[in-house]
Write a protein that holds these residues in place. Structure first.
Motif, PDB file in Angstrom:
ATOM      1  N   ASP A 138       0.839  -1.207   0.000  1.00 50.75           N
ATOM      2  CA  ASP A 138       0.000   0.000   0.000  1.00 50.75           C
ATOM      3  C   ASP A 138       0.867   1.248   0.000  1.00 50.75           C
ATOM      4  O   ASP A 138       1.943   1.267   0.598  1.00 50.75           O
ATOM      5  CB  ASP A 138      -0.886   0.051   1.251  1.00 50.75           C
ATOM      6  CG  ASP A 138      -1.966  -1.000   1.244  1.00 50.75           C
ATOM      7  OD1 ASP A 138      -2.344  -1.467   0.154  1.00 50.75           O
ATOM      8  OD2 ASP A 138      -2.424  -1.358   2.342  1.00 50.75           O
ATOM      9  N   ASP A 139       0.371   2.308  -0.632  1.00 53.68           N
ATOM     10  CA  ASP A 139       1.008   3.617  -0.567  1.00 53.68           C
ATOM     11  C   ASP A 139       0.792   4.153   0.845  1.00 53.68           C
ATOM     12  O   ASP A 139      -0.326   4.479   1.229  1.00 53.68           O
ATOM     13  CB  ASP A 139       0.384   4.557  -1.600  1.00 53.68           C
ATOM     14  CG  ASP A 139       0.925   5.974  -1.550  1.00 53.68           C
ATOM     15  OD1 ASP A 139       1.589   6.356  -0.562  1.00 53.68           O
ATOM     16  OD2 ASP A 139       0.667   6.717  -2.512  1.00 53.68           O
ATOM     17  N   ALA A 140       1.873   4.217   1.626  1.00 58.56           N
ATOM     18  CA  ALA A 140       1.774   4.635   3.027  1.00 58.56           C
ATOM     19  C   ALA A 140       2.355   6.024   3.262  1.00 58.56           C
ATOM     20  O   ALA A 140       2.300   6.530   4.376  1.00 58.56           O
ATOM     21  CB  ALA A 140       2.479   3.620   3.923  1.00 58.56           C
ATOM     22  N   GLY A 141       2.936   6.634   2.223  1.00 63.57           N
ATOM     23  CA  GLY A 141       3.517   7.956   2.391  1.00 63.57           C
ATOM     24  C   GLY A 141       4.604   8.223   1.378  1.00 63.57           C
ATOM     25  O   GLY A 141       4.661   7.579   0.321  1.00 63.57           O
ATOM     26  N   TRP A 142       5.467   9.192   1.703  1.00 60.56           N
ATOM     27  CA  TRP A 142       6.548   9.539   0.799  1.00 60.56           C
ATOM     28  C   TRP A 142       7.806   9.905   1.559  1.00 60.56           C
ATOM     29  O   TRP A 142       7.759  10.238   2.750  1.00 60.56           O
ATOM     30  CB  TRP A 142       6.143  10.660  -0.139  1.00 60.56           C
ATOM     31  CG  TRP A 142       5.830  11.972   0.509  1.00 60.56           C
ATOM     32  CD1 TRP A 142       6.716  12.863   1.065  1.00 60.56           C
ATOM     33  CD2 TRP A 142       4.549  12.587   0.665  1.00 60.56           C
ATOM     34  NE1 TRP A 142       6.068  13.977   1.550  1.00 60.56           N
ATOM     35  CE2 TRP A 142       4.738  13.833   1.308  1.00 60.56           C
ATOM     36  CE3 TRP A 142       3.264  12.202   0.294  1.00 60.56           C
ATOM     37  CZ2 TRP A 142       3.681  14.686   1.599  1.00 60.56           C
ATOM     38  CZ3 TRP A 142       2.218  13.056   0.590  1.00 60.56           C
ATOM     39  CH2 TRP A 142       2.433  14.289   1.231  1.00 60.56           C
ATOM     40  N   LEU A 143       8.920   9.859   0.840  1.00 59.49           N
ATOM     41  CA  LEU A 143      10.220  10.238   1.380  1.00 59.49           C
ATOM     42  C   LEU A 143      11.023  10.889   0.268  1.00 59.49           C
ATOM     43  O   LEU A 143      11.127  10.336  -0.829  1.00 59.49           O
ATOM     44  CB  LEU A 143      10.967   9.001   1.901  1.00 59.49           C
ATOM     45  CG  LEU A 143      12.419   9.230   2.317  1.00 59.49           C
ATOM     46  CD1 LEU A 143      12.492  10.014   3.622  1.00 59.49           C
ATOM     47  CD2 LEU A 143      13.155   7.916   2.436  1.00 59.49           C
ATOM     48  N   TRP A 144      11.596  12.052   0.575  1.00 62.05           N
ATOM     49  CA  TRP A 144      12.464  12.759  -0.370  1.00 62.05           C
ATOM     50  C   TRP A 144      13.779  13.013   0.345  1.00 62.05           C
ATOM     51  O   TRP A 144      13.802  13.654   1.404  1.00 62.05           O
ATOM     52  CB  TRP A 144      11.793  14.047  -0.815  1.00 62.05           C
ATOM     53  CG  TRP A 144      12.639  15.066  -1.494  1.00 62.05           C
ATOM     54  CD1 TRP A 144      13.835  14.881  -2.142  1.00 62.05           C
ATOM     55  CD2 TRP A 144      12.352  16.464  -1.617  1.00 62.05           C
ATOM     56  NE1 TRP A 144      14.300  16.077  -2.653  1.00 62.05           N
ATOM     57  CE2 TRP A 144      13.403  17.050  -2.342  1.00 62.05           C
ATOM     58  CE3 TRP A 144      11.310  17.255  -1.170  1.00 62.05           C
ATOM     59  CZ2 TRP A 144      13.432  18.413  -2.636  1.00 62.05           C
ATOM     60  CZ3 TRP A 144      11.341  18.604  -1.468  1.00 62.05           C
ATOM     61  CH2 TRP A 144      12.395  19.178  -2.193  1.00 62.05           C
ATOM     62  N   VAL A 145      14.866  12.498  -0.206  1.00 65.59           N
ATOM     63  CA  VAL A 145      16.200  12.688   0.355  1.00 65.59           C
ATOM     64  C   VAL A 145      17.154  13.095  -0.749  1.00 65.59           C
ATOM     65  O   VAL A 145      16.928  12.817  -1.929  1.00 65.59           O
ATOM     66  CB  VAL A 145      16.739  11.413   1.052  1.00 65.59           C
ATOM     67  CG1 VAL A 145      15.930  11.074   2.287  1.00 65.59           C
ATOM     68  CG2 VAL A 145      16.794  10.235   0.100  1.00 65.59           C
ATOM     69  N   GLY A 146      18.243  13.753  -0.346  1.00 60.53           N
ATOM     70  CA  GLY A 146      19.257  14.127  -1.322  1.00 60.53           C
ATOM     71  C   GLY A 146      20.428  14.798  -0.659  1.00 60.53           C
ATOM     72  O   GLY A 146      20.402  15.095   0.542  1.00 60.53           O
ATOM     73  N   PRO A 147      21.469  15.036  -1.451  1.00 65.63           N
ATOM     74  CA  PRO A 147      22.676  15.643  -0.910  1.00 65.63           C
ATOM     75  C   PRO A 147      22.499  17.125  -0.633  1.00 65.63           C
ATOM     76  O   PRO A 147      21.682  17.803  -1.253  1.00 65.63           O
ATOM     77  CB  PRO A 147      23.707  15.419  -2.021  1.00 65.63           C
ATOM     78  CG  PRO A 147      22.887  15.400  -3.275  1.00 65.63           C
ATOM     79  CD  PRO A 147      21.574  14.758  -2.887  1.00 65.63           C
ATOM     80  N   MET A 148      23.299  17.591   0.313  1.00 64.67           N
ATOM     81  CA  MET A 148      23.401  19.025   0.576  1.00 64.67           C
ATOM     82  C   MET A 148      24.578  19.533  -0.270  1.00 64.67           C
ATOM     83  O   MET A 148      25.070  18.814  -1.140  1.00 64.67           O
ATOM     84  CB  MET A 148      23.610  19.254   2.068  1.00 64.67           C
ATOM     85  CG  MET A 148      22.443  18.743   2.916  1.00 64.67           C
ATOM     86  SD  MET A 148      22.686  18.903   4.689  1.00 64.67           S
ATOM     87  CE  MET A 148      22.562  20.683   4.882  1.00 64.67           C
ATOM     88  N   ALA A 149      25.055  20.737  -0.029  1.00 62.51           N
ATOM     89  CA  ALA A 149      26.181  21.280  -0.797  1.00 62.51           C
ATOM     90  C   ALA A 149      27.398  20.370  -0.696  1.00 62.51           C
ATOM     91  O   ALA A 149      28.095  20.134  -1.689  1.00 62.51           O
ATOM     92  CB  ALA A 149      26.518  22.685  -0.318  1.00 62.51           C
ATOM     93  N   ASP A 150      27.668  19.856   0.475  1.00 60.71           N
ATOM     94  CA  ASP A 150      28.724  18.870   0.683  1.00 60.71           C
ATOM     95  C   ASP A 150      28.065  17.500   0.569  1.00 60.71           C
ATOM     96  O   ASP A 150      27.252  17.136   1.417  1.00 60.71           O
ATOM     97  CB  ASP A 150      29.357  19.057   2.070  1.00 60.71           C
ATOM     98  CG  ASP A 150      30.361  17.984   2.433  1.00 60.71           C
ATOM     99  OD1 ASP A 150      30.525  17.019   1.659  1.00 60.71           O
ATOM    100  OD2 ASP A 150      30.969  18.097   3.504  1.00 60.71           O
ATOM    101  N   PRO A 151      28.385  16.701  -0.464  1.00 62.83           N
ATOM    102  CA  PRO A 151      27.696  15.427  -0.672  1.00 62.83           C
ATOM    103  C   PRO A 151      27.903  14.396   0.440  1.00 62.83           C
ATOM    104  O   PRO A 151      27.218  13.378   0.467  1.00 62.83           O
ATOM    105  CB  PRO A 151      28.252  14.925  -2.001  1.00 62.83           C
ATOM    106  CG  PRO A 151      29.508  15.676  -2.225  1.00 62.83           C
ATOM    107  CD  PRO A 151      29.379  16.980  -1.487  1.00 62.83           C
ATOM    108  N   ALA A 152      28.804  14.665   1.377  1.00 66.53           N
ATOM    109  CA  ALA A 152      28.937  13.779   2.543  1.00 66.53           C
ATOM    110  C   ALA A 152      27.780  13.993   3.513  1.00 66.53           C
ATOM    111  O   ALA A 152      27.555  13.173   4.397  1.00 66.53           O
ATOM    112  CB  ALA A 152      30.270  14.020   3.249  1.00 66.53           C
TER     113      ALA A 152
END
Length: 154
Positions: A71-85
């Motif tokens: 089932d579709d239970a929600g969402w998540l958005w992630v990604g790098p900041m200016a420093d990819p670490a």
């Protein structure tokens, strides 16, 4: 607790349908946190222009549907900041009908895996001060306060 929780990348069509819903929620959250209508709308526009300049998420970021037992239970958005670490949880939402089942914690652990796979050594996020359930969740997962903004209505 749900046994099968996974992250499924959103398609372009799903992203197009998700974007106005998520941005409206973001704008409303900013208003609850103290922005006036103009400030909240400006914050929304800035986010859309920076991260979705042509209606599609910028390269290097990942947008998922959180699936629980299919089932579709929600969402998540992630990604790098200016420093990819350093990676960032730009948005996470578990739909009301799926809350209080441990899905938020499971989704956040999956977010940590995604960030690690991309070379991140830190995962950061912002949570508005009024959102005490989320604050408790993040603290329970080992997140620590890195900055604290305060205000007083006059």
């Amino acid at each position: 607790m749900t046994d099968d929780v996974r992250l499924r990348p959103k398609t372009d069509a799903e992203t197009a349908a998700w974007l106005p819903v998520a941005m409206a929620a973001y704008e409303q959250a900013r208003r609850v946190a103290g922005d006036d209508a103009e400030q909240a709308a400006a914050g929304r526009r800035a986010s859309e222009e920076q991260y979705f300049p042509d209606g599609r998420l910028v390269d290097g970021h990942a947008l998922f549907t959180i699936e629980a037992d299919g089932d579709d239970a929600g969402w998540l958005w992630v990604g790098p900041m200016a420093d990819p670490a350093n990676w960032y949880v730009y948005d996470v939402e578990v739909h009301e009908s799926h809350r209080r089942r441990g899905l938020g914690a499971r989704a956040m652990r999956l977010a940590e895996e995604v960030a690690r796979e991309h070379g991140a050594v830190n995962l950061r996020l912002n949570v508005f001060g009024y959102n005490t359930p989320a604050i408790r969740l993040y603290e329970g997962l080992g997140y620590e306060t890195a900055a604290l903004h305060m205000q007083k209505a006059l």
